[in-house]
Write an enzyme that holds these catalytic residues in place. Sequence first.
Site, PDB file in Angstrom:
ATOM      1  CB  THR A 143      -0.943   0.025   1.213  1.00  0.00           C
ATOM      2  OG1 THR A 143      -0.173   0.161   2.418  1.00  0.00           O
ATOM      3  CG2 THR A 143      -1.788  -1.238   1.272  1.00  0.00           C
ATOM      4  N   GLY A 144       0.279   2.344  -0.456  1.00  0.00           N
ATOM      5  CA  GLY A 144       1.004   3.607  -0.495  1.00  0.00           C
ATOM      6  C   GLY A 144       2.188   3.572  -1.440  1.00  0.00           C
TER       7      GLY A 144
ATOM      8  CB  SER B 177       7.106   7.460  12.465  1.00  0.00           C
ATOM      9  OG  SER B 177       6.410   7.219  11.273  1.00  0.00           O
TER      10      SER B 177
ATOM     11  CE1 TYR C 142       2.653   9.333   9.702  1.00  0.00           C
ATOM     12  CE2 TYR C 142       4.494   9.698  11.202  1.00  0.00           C
ATOM     13  CZ  TYR C 142       3.969   9.108  10.075  1.00  0.00           C
ATOM     14  OH  TYR C 142       4.763   8.275   9.304  1.00  0.00           O
TER      15      TYR C 142
ATOM     16  CB  ILE D 286       9.153   3.890   1.939  1.00  0.00           C
ATOM     17  CG1 ILE D 286      10.154   4.877   2.554  1.00  0.00           C
ATOM     18  CG2 ILE D 286       9.405   2.487   2.496  1.00  0.00           C
ATOM     19  CD1 ILE D 286      10.020   5.052   4.057  1.00  0.00           C
ATOM     20  N   GLY D 287       7.151   2.991  -0.400  1.00  0.00           N
ATOM     21  CA  GLY D 287       6.310   1.931  -0.953  1.00  0.00           C
ATOM     22  C   GLY D 287       6.780   1.471  -2.316  1.00  0.00           C
TER      23      GLY D 287
END
Length: 281
Positions: A27-28, A178, A192, A35-36
């Site tokens: 995903t993404g 993160s 986030y 990064i995806g």
Amino acid sequence: MPRLPQPTPEELRRDPLPLRGRTALVTGASRRAGIGYAVARRLAAYGAAVYLHHHVPHDADMPWGADRVEEVVAGVRAALGDPGAPVADGPADLSDPAAPAELITRAAEALGGRIDILVANHALSGSDGTLEAVDAAMLDAHWAVDTRSVLLLVQAYARLRAGLPSGTPGGRVVMMTSGQDLGDGMPGEIAYALQKGALASVTRSLSTALAEHAVTVNTVNPGPVDTDYLTGDAYEAVAARFPAGRWGMPDDPARLVAWLATDEAAWITGQVIGSEGGFRR
């Protein structure tokens, strides 16, 4: 219980295509600087068939802008280690509660009815602030995309894996966090940090829940990665905090994620693993 035999010399020799015959949903994966995309290329290079999820409106609203999906797909296809492995793609707004299960279904259909590897790389950018600035709408938006959708993806993936023959190999879930619990945390991105912290916290619980389906679950903290979101003096200041004098690049965490997807990492589960290049916080 008998001890497992030592690996044979043949088993010790690394297969250049350790994911041949496996399937993956990433995903993404809609930006070639992200990064995806790097993860998808690594998985494809290792022999996997790959389905790329994208949500172009999100990137189009960001300062970095959106890539053409056709170019993203072509870049992954060019990296294929197994020329016969398919590369497919499709959109989904994962803030919609129904979207995660629908995405799992579509990806499985495109990849021959099975998903072995789920890499939940997507996240919401922006719509955040400090403790003083954050509000309910920011918290809800990040919860919906960064956490709720990941859990619903894992749920739908687990249901799909439950329908496979017992002991089907190669089941992998990799989530992304993160480093919000390291150093000074992320005081400027409260929503986030909160939602990514939830994924780190639930990793062990999910690994236990999916063990019966022969699926490992791990979470990767990639540290600061150069995905074209920072420039100038601020960029150089961050680079100076790495012992190597450079930022992490998307392929740095991608190599770790790809390794976790191989059989070599079959004994690694329930872990939050850093790929930060020694970053000094």
